[in-house]
Scaffold this active site. Structure first.
Site, PDB file in Angstrom:
ATOM      1  N   ASN A  87     -11.461  -1.835 -54.510  1.00  0.00           N
ATOM      2  CA  ASN A  87     -10.575  -2.972 -54.736  1.00  0.00           C
ATOM      3  C   ASN A  87      -9.829  -3.257 -53.442  1.00  0.00           C
ATOM      4  OD1 ASN A  87     -11.271  -3.054 -57.499  1.00  0.00           O
ATOM      5  ND2 ASN A  87      -9.766  -1.464 -57.970  1.00  0.00           N
ATOM      6  N   GLN A  94      -6.137  -4.062 -55.736  1.00  0.00           N
ATOM      7  CA  GLN A  94      -5.758  -2.825 -55.042  1.00  0.00           C
ATOM      8  C   GLN A  94      -4.288  -2.509 -55.313  1.00  0.00           C
ATOM      9  OE1 GLN A  94      -6.519  -2.905 -50.806  1.00  0.00           O
ATOM     10  NE2 GLN A  94      -6.103  -0.710 -50.552  1.00  0.00           N
ATOM     11  N   HIS A 100      -9.866   3.512 -50.666  1.00  0.00           N
ATOM     12  CA  HIS A 100     -10.491   4.494 -51.556  1.00  0.00           C
ATOM     13  C   HIS A 100     -11.646   3.831 -52.285  1.00  0.00           C
ATOM     14  CE1 HIS A 100      -7.156   2.487 -53.596  1.00  0.00           C
ATOM     15  NE2 HIS A 100      -7.903   2.504 -54.676  1.00  0.00           N
TER      16      HIS A 100
END
Ligand code: 5GP
Ligand code: ZN
Length: 114
Positions: A87, A94, A100
């Site tokens: 994201n 996000q 990540h």
């Protein structure tokens, strides 16, 4: 990055269920799993988002994807399949601004995303 929760996880200042670690990357269980397997794979180095991927860190990002593939096999989700999610930014959903990659598996996912 002082206030980054994932840097704190890397530095073991806050606990997490780490399932893999080397000198460059770490993988740990998501605290709020969305599927039977839900692992976050991150670089130990603080990189904010996919907007910050460039030729200087592309090898590191590639290493993350090799790690994800190996974890998928170890976790027994490689044959059925899995989803890798990143994201990016507000519209991407996000919430933690340390890049990540979600490794999600153990159930069938729908498409398109919401
Ligand atoms: P994002 O929405 O930024 O793509 O994903 C952030 C993810 O980090 C979420 O799935 C959330 O559950 C997870 N998360 C947030 N804080 C922590 C934490 O302190 N420990 C762990 N293990 N996961 C976290
Ligand atoms: Zn960080």
């Amino acid at each position: 990055m002082e206030d980054c929760i994932f840097c704190k996880i890397v530095n073991k200042e806050i606990p997490s269920e780490i399932i893999y670690e080397d000198d460059k990357v770490m993988a740990f269980k998501d605290v709020n799993p969305q599927s039977p397997v839900h692992v976050l794979v991150i670089p130990k180095e603080h990189i904010e988002s996919s907007n910050d991927i460039d030729d200087n860190n592309s090898q590191l990002i590639g290493h993350i994807f090799v790690t994800i593939k190996e974890l998928a096999k170890e976790l027994g989700i490689d044959e059925d399949g899995y989803r890798i999610v990143n994201n990016c930014g507000s519209f991407g959903g996000q919430t933690v601004y340390h890049i990540h990659f979600h490794l999600l598996g153990g159930r069938k996912f729908s498409w398109p995303p919401g």
